[in-house]
Design an enzyme around this catalytic site. Structure first.
Site, PDB file in Angstrom:
ATOM      1  N   LYS A  38       0.851  -1.203   0.000  1.00 12.28           N
ATOM      2  CA  LYS A  38       0.000   0.000   0.000  1.00 12.28           C
ATOM      3  C   LYS A  38       0.881   1.246   0.000  1.00 12.28           C
ATOM      4  CE  LYS A  38      -0.209   0.210   5.014  1.00 12.28           C
ATOM      5  NZ  LYS A  38      -0.789  -0.444   6.186  1.00 12.28           N
ATOM      6  N   ARG A 136     -10.220   0.943  14.668  1.00 16.03           N
ATOM      7  CA  ARG A 136     -10.124   1.546  13.340  1.00 16.03           C
ATOM      8  C   ARG A 136     -11.123   0.814  12.458  1.00 16.03           C
ATOM      9  NH1 ARG A 136      -4.185   1.875  10.501  1.00 16.03           N
ATOM     10  NH2 ARG A 136      -4.824  -0.155   9.685  1.00 16.03           N
ATOM     11  N   TYR A 265      16.629  30.818   7.428  1.00 16.79           N
ATOM     12  CA  TYR A 265      15.468  31.614   7.863  1.00 16.79           C
ATOM     13  C   TYR A 265      15.342  31.671   9.385  1.00 16.79           C
ATOM     14  CZ  TYR A 265      13.643  31.236   3.072  1.00 16.79           C
ATOM     15  OH  TYR A 265      13.457  31.307   1.714  1.00 16.79           O
ATOM     16  N   MET A 313      12.828  25.040   1.622  1.00 15.79           N
ATOM     17  CA  MET A 313      12.001  24.273   0.687  1.00 15.79           C
ATOM     18  C   MET A 313      12.840  23.301  -0.134  1.00 15.79           C
ATOM     19  SD  MET A 313       9.244  25.617  -2.093  1.00 15.79           S
ATOM     20  CE  MET A 313       8.220  26.419  -0.864  1.00 15.79           C
TER      21      MET A 313
END
Ligand SMILES: *Cc1c(COP(=O)(O)O)cnc(C)c1O
Length: 375
Positions: A38, A136, A265, A313
């Site tokens: 999956k 679940r 940053y 990024m």
């Protein structure tokens, strides 16, 4: 190796095969194995992994969605495939047409599968999901027998087994796991007494396959260990596994910063001293989590280069002051091995406050893959 691209994510299919063989050996005689592919094979590439696993002797494949099952059929994979999330009623026609087996927990899906099977003169192959304590997907245990009863006079519907999922199999304390297994086994007995043979029932994930022999019913469903990671983040796997995915890049600029300089940053890192910094062209757009900021490390010349400042990024800075002879173009290892030193997905996961599963999914989804070790 000199990289001609900014980054290189490789998937070693011979390591995948090795891990499969390791897990296969742990299956009791007659137990079938369903590798879980999956989520694009946990980011490793659905088709390439499926082909490798089928060649290696997988009896079944476990996919997440109908789309993944259809993709495998389109590429000629003909082994039994189970859709672990189940399907929507509107997807029943396609599932039946492509002989995809379905995890079932809704009556409307059963009826849609039955109608599709009747129209196509086929059988609908279903695995009824029971929630033995995962909280679940699945019917609650007391709902299972009445649910099966509701399918009794539906000849197109073939219920192959009961299926459940373990919530804590990776923990050292297996008490909860045994509780789930016992609940599962007693439901199975009760259903069989009422005439449901349920020949393909299954509950074991990687952790249970390797550590709890009572979890092996007719089929086992390992995922993470195929991809080379232990199921438990804090303990090694009980079998030797080989890492399958690795991520490399290169230094695109080397620079020397003076004491007191800001890196990246927000100025979250200020150099305490003169600092040799390597700029690496991988960032969070490549699935390299921003949580690695000021925490993670990369390998350069077989040594650890700590991340300085925030991951951007598509750039990340690492310090190389202590590593002699680094040059622009120098290979960088973000995941994998270099000169006897290794960064594992477990280690990246610890830095990024997650688990290896998410590291693989994120890196695999965000970078082109290159396959090695293809047979
Ligand atoms: C993902 C999954 C598995 C595999 O679990 P691992 O911990 O990766 O071995 C097995 N069964 C189901 C239902 C799953 O969703």
């Amino acid at each position: 190796m000199m990289l001609t691209s900014l980054s290189d994510l490789s998937v070693d299919l011979s390591a995948l095969r090795y891990n499969f063989d390791q897990l296969r050996r742990l299956c009791a005689p007659g137990v079938k194995i369903m590798p879980v592919v999956k989520a694009d094979a946990y980011g490793h590439g659905l088709l390439a992994c499926a082909r490798t696993l089928v060649t290696a002797g997988a009896d079944y494949l476990g996919v997440g969605s109908l789309e993944e099952g259809l993709a495998l059929r389109r590429e000629g994979i003909s082994c039994p495939i189970l859709i672990l999330l189940g399907i929507l009623p509107v997807q029943a026609t396609a599932a039946v047409a492509q002989d995809l087996e379905v995890v079932l927990y809704r009556r409307d899906v059963a009826l849609a599968m039955e109608a599709a099977a009747r129209a196509q003169h086929k059988k609908a192959k279903l695995h009824v999901k029971v929630d033995t304590g995962m909280g679940r997907l699945g019917l609650m245990p007391e709902e299972v027998l009445p649910f099966l009863e509701g399918l009794r006079h539906h000849p197109e519907v073939e219920v192959l087994g009961l299926v459940s999922h373990l919530a804590m199999a990776d923990q050292e304390d297996k008490a909860y796991t045994y509780k789930q297994i016992n609940e599962f086994a007693s439901l199975l007995r009760a259903a069989r007494l009422r005439g449901w043979p349920l020949p393909l029932s299954h509950i074991a994930n990687s952790a249970a396959l390797t550590e709890v022999k009572e979890a092996q019913f007719a089929l086992v469903r390992p995922g993470i260990m195929l991809y080379g990671s232990p199921a438990a983040a804090d303990r090694p796997a009980p079998v030797e596994l080989k890492p399958v995915m690795s991520l490399k890049s290169q230094v695109i600029q080397l620079k020397r910063l003076p004491k007191g300089a800001v890196v990246s940053y927000g100025g979250t890192y200020v150099t305490p001293d003169r600092c040799d910094l390597a700029v690496v062209p991988v960032g969070y757009c490549n699935g390299y989590s921003r949580l690695l900021s000021n925490r993670g490390a990369m390998l350069i010349k077989g040594r650890r280069a700590p991340i300085r400042g925030r991951v951007c990024m598509n750039l990340t800075m690492v310090e190389v002051t202590h590593i002699k002879g680094v040059q622009e173009g120098e290979p960088v290892t973000l995941l994998g091995e270099d000169g006897g030193e290794r960064l594992t997905a477990e280690e990246l996961a610890r830095w990024a406050e997650t688990i290896s599963y998410e590291i693989y999914c994120a890196l695999g989804a965000a970078n082109p893959r290159r396959y090695v070790g293809v047979e």
